[in-house]
Design an enzyme around this catalytic site. Structure first.
Site, mmCIF file in Angstrom:
data_model
loop_
_atom_site.group_PDB
_atom_site.id
_atom_site.type_symbol
_atom_site.label_atom_id
_atom_site.label_comp_id
_atom_site.label_asym_id
_atom_site.label_seq_id
_atom_site.Cartn_x
_atom_site.Cartn_y
_atom_site.Cartn_z
ATOM 1 N N ASP A 80 9.317 -5.811 9.374
ATOM 2 C CA ASP A 80 10.551 -5.862 10.153
ATOM 3 C C ASP A 80 10.982 -7.280 10.490
ATOM 4 O OD1 ASP A 80 8.163 -5.897 11.576
ATOM 5 O OD2 ASP A 80 9.077 -5.224 13.437
ATOM 6 N N ASP B 101 0.824 -1.222 0.000
ATOM 7 C CA ASP B 101 0.000 0.000 0.000
ATOM 8 C C ASP B 101 0.852 1.263 0.000
ATOM 9 O OD1 ASP B 101 -2.338 -1.450 0.054
ATOM 10 O OD2 ASP B 101 -2.678 -1.235 2.206
ATOM 11 N N ASP C 138 -5.326 -8.420 14.835
ATOM 12 C CA ASP C 138 -4.871 -9.770 15.167
ATOM 13 C C ASP C 138 -5.560 -10.298 16.429
ATOM 14 O OD1 ASP C 138 -3.636 -7.813 16.682
ATOM 15 O OD2 ASP C 138 -1.607 -8.575 16.417
ATOM 16 N N ASP D 12 5.285 -9.190 9.110
ATOM 17 C CA ASP D 12 5.394 -7.746 8.997
ATOM 18 C C ASP D 12 6.742 -7.370 8.391
ATOM 19 O OD1 ASP D 12 2.883 -7.312 9.971
ATOM 20 O OD2 ASP D 12 3.525 -6.730 11.985
#
Length: 496
Positions: free
Chosen positions: A148, A91, A242, A146
């Site tokens: 990271d 995005d 989540d 994610d």
């Protein structure tokens, strides 16, 4: 005057009772976890006869410093090529788009089924991106990482078989422990790792052993696609999509499986604005999820102990409100106690009682520290780390209390990303400095930061007043509070 004094003592005492309740639930989870660690871990189920179709989803939003290493790590996952689909859910509005496209093209040319998915608008933030990806994939299982994170090549081989072991037909999630790529980068990252290790080495293990509600941690885990669909799919009405989906799935009868022996390494935030944005999202999102699901939890057929644990689980961020109230009231209580009235003697006992609430937490963090030390060199001084962590957590109580209250009141706010800066394992290791890098998430020198500085001075005054009045019962509390707010204020100034 006496009525005001009694009110102060009553509110202070209620805050301490909430803290004690939270500490006792952590103590029970610690006992359960220690029993697990005292036995041999169960063997990994054998590999399935046919590996299932699996989609790896990588939700991205403006991650130029880590996007390439993430895609490369997921391209290196050891899994049958004809059963794997890597989805880059991008995005982004910056050069991340070009960087991601180049790595996708590189790995696609080598035969990997990898796609670069772009939406016309960022509706629903991360939850919306994950839902969009599901509509464009066929994977029976869905792994999520994610930006990271850097999964090891054997991650899927270690986790997927748990969906096909005995009695695993209703296993909806396999979650792994977070590792830390840059734990030794600074005091800030060391304290974060200390707290996260307690969650992953003790809390999650204890919840699984006790049959209580677990939570998918947003990344570093795998969902069964039918579980997501049965639970109603991804929702964007909380900041912790989540945790929300985790509770909806388990209320529908799905089981979660947690693997503490498998680590998914990730980068810890290295600046105060990044940490605060993460803390805001976690604490507000937990409060929003409690508002959304707590009544349904209590209407469910789960055992009373499980419903109690779920209550403290969903409301654990409310502890920050109790800490803030207790902290602000503690200085006036010094002068109440100094009046010397016999009926006010409970103030002294309440001050001592605060230390008793820390004893179960000490057991909890000590267990996590011991387990972490088996996997890496033990840090020097458990007691020092614990006291600094407690102080730092208290120092975040103003910031996090605001997030909790906004969540409980149902006030909506945007999903604020946590900047990932590609930090090395230490400052010496490099990977670039955070200074000058873009995507700072907030104005650190706003009114809230100034209040944190004032509170640090307020508790220093409390230390001096206690010594002057010869009232030492609250001295340990004020030392922790002054240190914690001082650290938060210092890092806010330093990283501004």
């Amino acid at each position: 005057m006496l009525a005001l004094q009694v009110l102060l003592i009553t509110v202070y005492g209620l805050c301490l009772l909430l803290l004690l309740g939270f500490s006792l639930t952590q103590w029970q989870l610690t006992r359960l976890a220690r029993r697990v660690y005292a036995t041999s871990p169960p063997p990994t189920p054998p590999a399935p006869a046919e590996w299932p179709l699996l989609t790896v989803q990588l939700p991205l939003y403006n991650e130029p410093f880590v996007v390439e290493r993430l895609i490369d790590a997921c391209a290196a996952l050891n899994y049958p090529a004809d059963r794997l689909h890597v989805q880059v859910l991008d995005d982004s509005t910056d050069e991340t788009v070009a960087l991601a496209a180049a790595r996708v093209q590189h790995h696609a040319a080598r035969g990997l089924h990898i796609t670069h998915e772009r939406r016309t608008e960022r509706s629903g933030f991360k939850a919306g991106a994950l839902a969009y990806g599901l509509s464009r994939s066929e994977g029976e299982l869905v792994a999520i990482f994610d930006a990271d994170f850097l999964p090891e090549p054997n991650f899927l081989r270690q986790t997927v078989p748990h969906f096909f072991g005995p009695d695993s037909a209703r296993t909806g999630v396999v979650q792994t422990r977070w590792g830390h790529l840059n734990e030794d980068y600074s005091l800030l990252t060391e304290l974060q790792a200390f707290g996260l290790n307690a969650h992953f080495f003790v809390e999650q293990v204890g919840r699984q052993a006790g049959g209580h509600f677990l939570n998918f941690n947003g990344t570093g885990g795998i969902w069964r696609r039918t579980c997501i669909a049965d639970a109603g799919g991804w929702h964007a009405d909380t900041l912790t999509e989540d945790l929300d989906l985790s509770y909806r799935a388990q209320l529908r009868g799905w089981h979660f499986h947690y693997l503490p022996q498998v680590a998914a390494p990730a980068e810890l935030p290295i600046t105060m604005d990044a940490l605060k944005s993460q803390q805001f999202r976690w604490t507000k999102g937990a409060a929003e999820t409690a508002r959304k699901h707590l009544a349904q939890v209590w209407r469910s057929a789960h055992p009373l102990s499980t419903r109690l644990h779920a209550t403290f689980h969903l409301l654990n961020s409310a502890v920050f409100v109790a800490i803030l109230l207790m902290a602000v009231l503690s200085v006036p209580l010094l002068f109440v106690r100094a009046l010397g009235a016999e009926q006010l003697r409970p103030v002294f006992y309440l001050a001592s009682f605060f230390l008793l609430t820390l004893l179960p937490l000490t057991f909890y963090f000590r267990t996590a520290w011991q387990q972490a030390a088996r996997r890496r060199p033990a840090p020097a001084g458990f007691a020092g780390q614990l006291l600094l962590f407690l102080a730092f957590s208290m120092g975040l109580s103003l910031h996090n209390s605001r997030a909790v209250l906004l969540g409980l009141l149902g006030q909506r706010s945007a999903f604020i990303r946590t900047p990932k800066l590609g930090a090395g394992a230490s400052k010496a290791a490099g990977s670039g400095s955070w200074r000058g890098r873009r995507y700072r998430t907030s104005r650190l020198l706003g009114g809230l930061t100034l209040l944190e500085g004032l509170l640090a001075a307020y508790f220093l005054f409390g230390i001096g007043a206690g010594i002057y009045l010869h009232e030492y019962g609250l001295l340990p509390t004020h030392l922790l509070l002054a240190t914690g707010y001082g650290l938060v204020f210092y890092y806010s100034l330093r990283h501004a």
